[in-house]
Design an enzyme around this catalytic site. Structure first.
Site, PDB file in Angstrom:
ATOM      1  CG  LEU A 282      -6.491  -7.514  -5.967  1.00 43.88           C
ATOM      2  CD1 LEU A 282      -6.357  -6.135  -6.596  1.00 43.88           C
ATOM      3  CD2 LEU A 282      -7.883  -7.713  -5.365  1.00 43.88           C
TER       4      LEU A 282
ATOM      5  CG  HIS B 216       6.404  -2.210  -3.894  1.00 47.32           C
ATOM      6  ND1 HIS B 216       5.842  -3.138  -3.049  1.00 47.32           N
ATOM      7  CD2 HIS B 216       7.734  -2.468  -3.901  1.00 47.32           C
ATOM      8  CE1 HIS B 216       6.783  -3.933  -2.576  1.00 47.32           C
ATOM      9  NE2 HIS B 216       7.949  -3.539  -3.072  1.00 47.32           N
TER      10      HIS B 216
ATOM     11  CG  ASN C 242       0.569   6.345   0.067  1.00 51.19           C
ATOM     12  OD1 ASN C 242       1.187   7.147  -0.639  1.00 51.19           O
ATOM     13  ND2 ASN C 242       1.169   5.439   0.810  1.00 51.19           N
TER      14      ASN C 242
ATOM     15  NE  ARG D 269      -5.925 -15.031  -2.795  1.00 51.37           N
ATOM     16  CZ  ARG D 269      -5.254 -14.288  -1.923  1.00 51.37           C
ATOM     17  NH1 ARG D 269      -5.325 -12.974  -1.981  1.00 51.37           N
ATOM     18  NH2 ARG D 269      -4.519 -14.828  -0.994  1.00 51.37           N
TER      19      ARG D 269
ATOM     20  CG  ASP E  79       4.742  -5.641  -5.357  1.00 54.10           C
ATOM     21  OD1 ASP E  79       3.647  -5.052  -5.263  1.00 54.10           O
ATOM     22  OD2 ASP E  79       5.295  -6.201  -4.389  1.00 54.10           O
TER      23      ASP E  79
ATOM     24  CG  ASN F 161       0.308  -1.701  -5.529  1.00 59.39           C
ATOM     25  OD1 ASN F 161      -0.290  -1.312  -4.517  1.00 59.39           O
ATOM     26  ND2 ASN F 161       1.328  -2.532  -5.458  1.00 59.39           N
TER      27      ASN F 161
HETATM   28  C1  GRF Z   1       3.020   2.334   1.949  1.00 63.89           C
HETATM   29  O1  GRF Z   1       4.359   2.362   2.324  1.00 63.89           O
HETATM   30  C2  GRF Z   1       2.854   1.723   0.597  1.00 63.89           C
HETATM   31  O2  GRF Z   1       3.940   1.946  -0.237  1.00 63.89           O
HETATM   32  C3  GRF Z   1       2.746   0.269   0.908  1.00 63.89           C
HETATM   33  O3  GRF Z   1       2.023   0.207   2.099  1.00 63.89           O
HETATM   34  C4  GRF Z   1       2.194   1.409   2.830  1.00 63.89           C
HETATM   35  C5  GRF Z   1       0.821   1.942   3.085  1.00 63.89           C
HETATM   36  O4  GRF Z   1       0.859   3.070   3.932  1.00 63.89           O
HETATM   37  N1  GRF Z   1       2.134  -0.450  -0.180  1.00 63.89           N
HETATM   38  P1  GRF Z   1      -0.453   3.942   4.146  1.00 63.89           P
HETATM   39  O5  GRF Z   1      -1.545   2.997   4.622  1.00 63.89           O
HETATM   40  O6  GRF Z   1      -0.803   4.595   2.859  1.00 63.89           O
HETATM   41  O7  GRF Z   1      -0.086   4.935   5.210  1.00 63.89           O
END
Ligand code: GRF
Length: 299
Positions: A100, A116, A21, A72, A152, A114
């Protein structure tokens, strides 16, 4: 027109692993008309592959290993200190595997996203694909949401849906959703950067905006391969078979660049030389024939 960008917002991307990502955000930011740039990438895992992706793109990186901090809170103090060294308008959690505290979340309220891999509010937490398949869901997808203290739970900004196939495994479903994730994150960042998003505690309003077009992979320069040489029986031009350009294996972002001599170029030179030799041969035959004819005429 939404595409003309005069000012870019600054992003901090937080990761823990692979960073695909992150890569989609790096690729989007490489477009001069994308309204954001990455100031900093932070990982809590020292060997996260995403750090390599960031370095390869010339982006500042930092590792803040959570295990090195007794709590944390202390981890987050270090995180906040690092963030304050850079201009940061928006934090993007992209596979960041730390929960967090509400204090940290409140500090970045409305400025932290974020991703998900499910259609929230369904399937929060881990192992989403396994649970989606076990429940025989017909569709799944991904969600980009603002981060609020609950896991989430924040208001949704963008969702992308994919059909669940009867033959899906957690891996095949994850892979299909990941393709959508890579479109969704840059799209969400762009909406915020263009000022199209009105953030409320439990809802988000999105203004009208031109559709986001993800960057297309640049086509590799096409070298027309030479047709195979055929020995011609005479001067008549031989029809050369059409040869399709050789397909290049897709290169990932870390493949070594090709530095070798192009075999197509060598073959092309050879073909040119053979054509030239052939023409010279016919010229010699022609001139000889002419001389013989002249000699016969003179005798
Ligand atoms: C993704 O599937 C995202 O939705 C989840 O963790 C994964 C991270 O993948 N939170 P990458 O590290 O971005 O390849």
């Amino acid at each position: 027109m939404d595409g003309i960008v005069t000012k870019k917002i600054n992003l901090a991307v937080l990761i823990s692993g692979r960073g695909s990502n992150l890569q989609s955000i790096i690729d989007a930011c490489a477009d001069e008309n994308f309204p954001a740039k990455i100031s900093l990438v932070i990982s809590n895992e020292p060997d996260a592959y995403g750090l390599e992706r960031a370095k390869a793109a010339g982006i500042a990186t930092a590792t803040i290993p959570h295990k090195a901090y007794p709590s944390r809170k202390e981890f987050e103090v270090a995180l906040q200190e690092k963030l304050s060294e850079y201009p940061v308008d928006l934090i993007c959690l992209a596979g960041f595997m730390r929960v967090l505290t509400s204090e940290f979340v409140a500090r970045w309220d409305g400025k932290m996203l974020n991703i998900h891999p499910s259609l929230l509010p369904a399937y929060t937490g881990l192992h989403t694909h396994e649970r989606v398949l076990a429940a025989k869901e017909k569709e799944s997808g991904c969600t980009i949401h603002f981060v609020t203290p609950g896991l989430d739970e924040g208001p949704t900004l963008i969702q992308k849906r994919v059909a669940v196939m009867p033959t899906d495994t957690p891996e095949t479903l994850a892979a299909r959703i990941l393709v959508e994730e890579h479109i969704a994150y840059p799209e969400a960042i762009r909406l915020i950067a263009l000022g199209k998003v009105k953030y409320g505690k439990d809802h988000v309003e999105i203004g009208a905006v031109d559709p986001y077009i993800p960057p297309q992979p640049k086509p590799a320069p096409v070298t027309e391969p030479p047709a195979p040489m055929t020995v011609a029986p005479g001067p008549a031009k031989v029809q050369q078979p059409i040869v399709k350009p050789q397909e290049k294996a897709p290169m990932d972002h870390h493949s070594a660049p090709a530095g070798d001599i192009d075999p197509a170029a060598i073959a092309h030179s050879q073909a040119t030389f053979l054509e030239f030799a052939k023409a010279a041969k016919y010229l010699v035959i022609g001139v000889t024939a002419l001389l013989i004819l002249m000699a016969i005429t003179l005798l």
